[in-house]
Design a protein around this motif. Structure first.
Motif, PDB file in Angstrom:
ATOM      1  N   GLU A  99       0.826  -1.214   0.000  1.00  0.00           N
ATOM      2  CA  GLU A  99       0.000   0.000   0.000  1.00  0.00           C
ATOM      3  C   GLU A  99       0.862   1.266   0.000  1.00  0.00           C
ATOM      4  O   GLU A  99       0.490   2.274  -0.605  1.00  0.00           O
ATOM      5  CB  GLU A  99      -0.947  -0.008   1.195  1.00  0.00           C
ATOM      6  CG  GLU A  99      -1.964  -1.138   1.181  1.00  0.00           C
ATOM      7  CD  GLU A  99      -2.868  -1.133  -0.037  1.00  0.00           C
ATOM      8  OE1 GLU A  99      -3.117  -0.042  -0.596  1.00  0.00           O
ATOM      9  OE2 GLU A  99      -3.307  -2.225  -0.441  1.00  0.00           O
ATOM     10  N   LEU A 100       1.999   1.208   0.663  1.00  0.00           N
ATOM     11  CA  LEU A 100       2.930   2.341   0.622  1.00  0.00           C
ATOM     12  C   LEU A 100       3.422   2.574  -0.802  1.00  0.00           C
ATOM     13  O   LEU A 100       3.487   3.710  -1.284  1.00  0.00           O
ATOM     14  CB  LEU A 100       4.111   2.084   1.552  1.00  0.00           C
ATOM     15  CG  LEU A 100       3.844   2.209   3.053  1.00  0.00           C
ATOM     16  CD1 LEU A 100       4.976   1.576   3.854  1.00  0.00           C
ATOM     17  CD2 LEU A 100       3.668   3.666   3.451  1.00  0.00           C
ATOM     18  N   VAL A 101       3.775   1.492  -1.490  1.00  0.00           N
ATOM     19  CA  VAL A 101       4.236   1.597  -2.875  1.00  0.00           C
ATOM     20  C   VAL A 101       3.158   2.219  -3.750  1.00  0.00           C
ATOM     21  O   VAL A 101       3.414   3.171  -4.510  1.00  0.00           O
ATOM     22  CB  VAL A 101       4.626   0.205  -3.426  1.00  0.00           C
ATOM     23  CG1 VAL A 101       4.852   0.263  -4.938  1.00  0.00           C
ATOM     24  CG2 VAL A 101       5.885  -0.317  -2.726  1.00  0.00           C
ATOM     25  N   LEU A 102       1.941   1.711  -3.659  1.00  0.00           N
ATOM     26  CA  LEU A 102       0.850   2.196  -4.507  1.00  0.00           C
ATOM     27  C   LEU A 102       0.507   3.651  -4.200  1.00  0.00           C
ATOM     28  O   LEU A 102       0.235   4.449  -5.112  1.00  0.00           O
ATOM     29  CB  LEU A 102      -0.383   1.304  -4.330  1.00  0.00           C
ATOM     30  CG  LEU A 102      -0.206  -0.169  -4.736  1.00  0.00           C
ATOM     31  CD1 LEU A 102      -1.479  -0.958  -4.444  1.00  0.00           C
ATOM     32  CD2 LEU A 102       0.170  -0.284  -6.204  1.00  0.00           C
ATOM     33  N   ASN A 103       0.519   4.015  -2.931  1.00  0.00           N
ATOM     34  CA  ASN A 103       0.222   5.391  -2.526  1.00  0.00           C
ATOM     35  C   ASN A 103       1.288   6.345  -3.051  1.00  0.00           C
ATOM     36  O   ASN A 103       0.975   7.427  -3.573  1.00  0.00           O
ATOM     37  CB  ASN A 103       0.118   5.471  -1.003  1.00  0.00           C
ATOM     38  CG  ASN A 103      -0.440   6.788  -0.500  1.00  0.00           C
ATOM     39  OD1 ASN A 103       0.062   7.848  -0.837  1.00  0.00           O
ATOM     40  ND2 ASN A 103      -1.475   6.715   0.330  1.00  0.00           N
ATOM     41  N   LEU A 104       2.549   5.963  -2.926  1.00  0.00           N
ATOM     42  CA  LEU A 104       3.643   6.811  -3.406  1.00  0.00           C
ATOM     43  C   LEU A 104       3.578   7.000  -4.919  1.00  0.00           C
ATOM     44  O   LEU A 104       3.778   8.103  -5.434  1.00  0.00           O
ATOM     45  CB  LEU A 104       4.983   6.203  -3.009  1.00  0.00           C
ATOM     46  CG  LEU A 104       5.362   6.295  -1.534  1.00  0.00           C
ATOM     47  CD1 LEU A 104       6.549   5.388  -1.232  1.00  0.00           C
ATOM     48  CD2 LEU A 104       5.677   7.739  -1.135  1.00  0.00           C
ATOM     49  N   LEU A 105       3.293   5.918  -5.641  1.00  0.00           N
ATOM     50  CA  LEU A 105       3.165   6.015  -7.096  1.00  0.00           C
ATOM     51  C   LEU A 105       2.030   6.961  -7.480  1.00  0.00           C
ATOM     52  O   LEU A 105       2.159   7.759  -8.415  1.00  0.00           O
ATOM     53  CB  LEU A 105       2.932   4.637  -7.706  1.00  0.00           C
ATOM     54  CG  LEU A 105       4.119   3.668  -7.669  1.00  0.00           C
ATOM     55  CD1 LEU A 105       3.677   2.268  -8.108  1.00  0.00           C
ATOM     56  CD2 LEU A 105       5.263   4.162  -8.547  1.00  0.00           C
ATOM     57  N   GLY A 163       2.971  10.515  -7.521  1.00  0.00           N
ATOM     58  CA  GLY A 163       3.958  10.950  -8.505  1.00  0.00           C
ATOM     59  C   GLY A 163       5.392  10.635  -8.147  1.00  0.00           C
ATOM     60  O   GLY A 163       6.321  11.194  -8.742  1.00  0.00           O
ATOM     61  N   ALA A 164       5.607   9.732  -7.199  1.00  0.00           N
ATOM     62  CA  ALA A 164       6.966   9.329  -6.836  1.00  0.00           C
ATOM     63  C   ALA A 164       7.436   8.173  -7.717  1.00  0.00           C
ATOM     64  O   ALA A 164       6.631   7.461  -8.323  1.00  0.00           O
ATOM     65  CB  ALA A 164       7.019   8.900  -5.369  1.00  0.00           C
ATOM     66  N   LYS A 165       8.744   8.013  -7.772  1.00  0.00           N
ATOM     67  CA  LYS A 165       9.341   6.813  -8.350  1.00  0.00           C
ATOM     68  C   LYS A 165       9.699   5.907  -7.179  1.00  0.00           C
ATOM     69  O   LYS A 165      10.202   6.387  -6.159  1.00  0.00           O
ATOM     70  CB  LYS A 165      10.582   7.174  -9.155  1.00  0.00           C
ATOM     71  CG  LYS A 165      10.287   8.082 -10.342  1.00  0.00           C
ATOM     72  CD  LYS A 165      11.570   8.518 -11.034  1.00  0.00           C
ATOM     73  CE  LYS A 165      11.268   9.480 -12.176  1.00  0.00           C
ATOM     74  NZ  LYS A 165      12.517   9.978 -12.831  1.00  0.00           N
ATOM     75  N   VAL A 166       9.434   4.623  -7.331  1.00  0.00           N
ATOM     76  CA  VAL A 166       9.564   3.718  -6.189  1.00  0.00           C
ATOM     77  C   VAL A 166      10.430   2.513  -6.528  1.00  0.00           C
ATOM     78  O   VAL A 166      10.239   1.863  -7.564  1.00  0.00           O
ATOM     79  CB  VAL A 166       8.179   3.230  -5.703  1.00  0.00           C
ATOM     80  CG1 VAL A 166       8.337   2.302  -4.501  1.00  0.00           C
ATOM     81  CG2 VAL A 166       7.288   4.419  -5.345  1.00  0.00           C
ATOM     82  N   ALA A 167      11.374   2.228  -5.644  1.00  0.00           N
ATOM     83  CA  ALA A 167      12.147   0.991  -5.684  1.00  0.00           C
ATOM     84  C   ALA A 167      11.561   0.091  -4.606  1.00  0.00           C
ATOM     85  O   ALA A 167      11.747   0.337  -3.410  1.00  0.00           O
ATOM     86  CB  ALA A 167      13.620   1.262  -5.421  1.00  0.00           C
ATOM     87  N   ALA A 168      10.815  -0.922  -5.038  1.00  0.00           N
ATOM     88  CA  ALA A 168      10.165  -1.830  -4.093  1.00  0.00           C
ATOM     89  C   ALA A 168      11.060  -3.037  -3.846  1.00  0.00           C
ATOM     90  O   ALA A 168      11.483  -3.719  -4.787  1.00  0.00           O
ATOM     91  CB  ALA A 168       8.819  -2.282  -4.633  1.00  0.00           C
ATOM     92  N   ILE A 169      11.339  -3.291  -2.578  1.00  0.00           N
ATOM     93  CA  ILE A 169      12.231  -4.384  -2.183  1.00  0.00           C
ATOM     94  C   ILE A 169      11.433  -5.431  -1.409  1.00  0.00           C
ATOM     95  O   ILE A 169      10.638  -5.095  -0.525  1.00  0.00           O
ATOM     96  CB  ILE A 169      13.373  -3.846  -1.305  1.00  0.00           C
ATOM     97  CG1 ILE A 169      14.251  -2.875  -2.107  1.00  0.00           C
ATOM     98  CG2 ILE A 169      14.208  -4.981  -0.734  1.00  0.00           C
ATOM     99  CD1 ILE A 169      15.275  -2.149  -1.264  1.00  0.00           C
ATOM    100  N   ASP A 170      11.664  -6.688  -1.766  1.00  0.00           N
ATOM    101  CA  ASP A 170      11.032  -7.766  -1.021  1.00  0.00           C
ATOM    102  C   ASP A 170      11.816  -9.045  -1.297  1.00  0.00           C
ATOM    103  O   ASP A 170      12.502  -9.153  -2.315  1.00  0.00           O
ATOM    104  CB  ASP A 170       9.571  -7.947  -1.445  1.00  0.00           C
ATOM    105  CG  ASP A 170       8.725  -8.615  -0.370  1.00  0.00           C
ATOM    106  OD1 ASP A 170       7.894  -7.933   0.248  1.00  0.00           O
ATOM    107  OD2 ASP A 170       8.896  -9.822  -0.135  1.00  0.00           O
TER     108      ASP A 170
END
Length: 266
Positions: free
Chosen positions: A20-26, A29-36
């Protein structure tokens, strides 16, 4: 720090609050590096992002592996050119049992993911963040990081370590371009609670169910706290109430939680 046009790392981005943090940031208008550590769940996050996944990059990484985390620096900067923020969200909860019944293997795993994983990301990226015009570190602690919860003592200890690490960083980085926020979620409906067996026990009572916050609402509160450069963010009515009670009367608050958790442990 506003999220728009910033590049932000989110650990644990494959599920739950991290997703949800990733989707909210996107969406902001942010660029996101998602790590898992789980590639399949990261791909699910990318699919949910839809057209916005052009600003999303996925990195399958075990954050307990310091060498692997250090290797992320070059990879993320190569992809995006720079990094402006980190949200250290990845974490696991212990089985809902007492310390006496926990194996050292479980204890070490909880500490390695929750504390050392957070530390490795900070140590790896902080020198770079200090070169940015503005930057932000957000660390997810827990309500259990300031209030003892029987059956989650080691988890709480790991999150208390994150709390002090983050508060210490806030002081050390005062006067720099890097802002620091510590987050204390209360009950949030994610798989981290389900994995402990705690969610089902809490949901068996109307009171418990009402206090469990949805992951998307929790993520929105966390990002709002970052954008407002807040020192600490309490997520959920339960976290706010217990934070106040614990500061007023620690022994009473601890006893109250022990009484409530006692029924769940039995």
């Amino acid at each position: 720090m506003k999220a728009e046009n910033k590049t932000i790392i989110v650990t644990g981005g494959g599920s739950g609050m991290g997703r949800e943090l990733v989707l909210n940031l996107l969406a902001k208008g942010a660029k996101v590096a998602a790590i898992d550590i789980n590639e399949n769940t990261l791909q699910e996050t990318a699919a949910l992002a839809g057209d916005r996944n052009v600003n999303l990059s996925l990195f399958v990484t075990d954050i307990t592996n310091r060498t692997g985390v250090e290797g992320l620096l070059e990879k993320v900067i190569s992809k995006f050119g720079a990094v402006d923020g980190i949200i250290n969200n990845a974490g696991i909860i212990q089985p809902f049992i007492k310390v006496n019944d926990l194996s050292y293997e479980v204890i070490e795993r909880v500490m390695n993911i929750n504390f050392y994983g957070t530390l490795y990301l900070i140590k790896t990226f902080l020198p770079h963040l200090l070169t940015r015009p503005e930057a932000h570190i957000v660390d997810i602690s827990s309500m259990g990081g300031f209030l003892p919860v029987p059956g989650q003592t080691i988890y709480g200890a790991s999150k208390a370590a994150v709390k002090l690490l983050t508060e210490g960083l806030h002081s050390e980085l005062s006067g720099t371009n890097v802002r620091v926020t510590v987050v204390f979620p209360g009950g949030v409906r994610t798989n981290i609670m389900s994995n402990s067996g705690l969610a089902d026990r809490m949901s068996s009572s109307t009171e418990g169910a009402q206090k469990i916050l949805s992951a998307d609402k929790a993520a929105a509160m966390i990002i709002a706290g970052m954008e407002q450069n807040r020192y600490r963010v309490l997520v959920g009515k339960d976290a706010k109430m217990l934070d106040l009670l614990y500061r007023l009367n620690p022994a009473y608050a601890a006893g109250l939680i022990a009484k409530k958790m006692g029924a769940l442990l039995s």
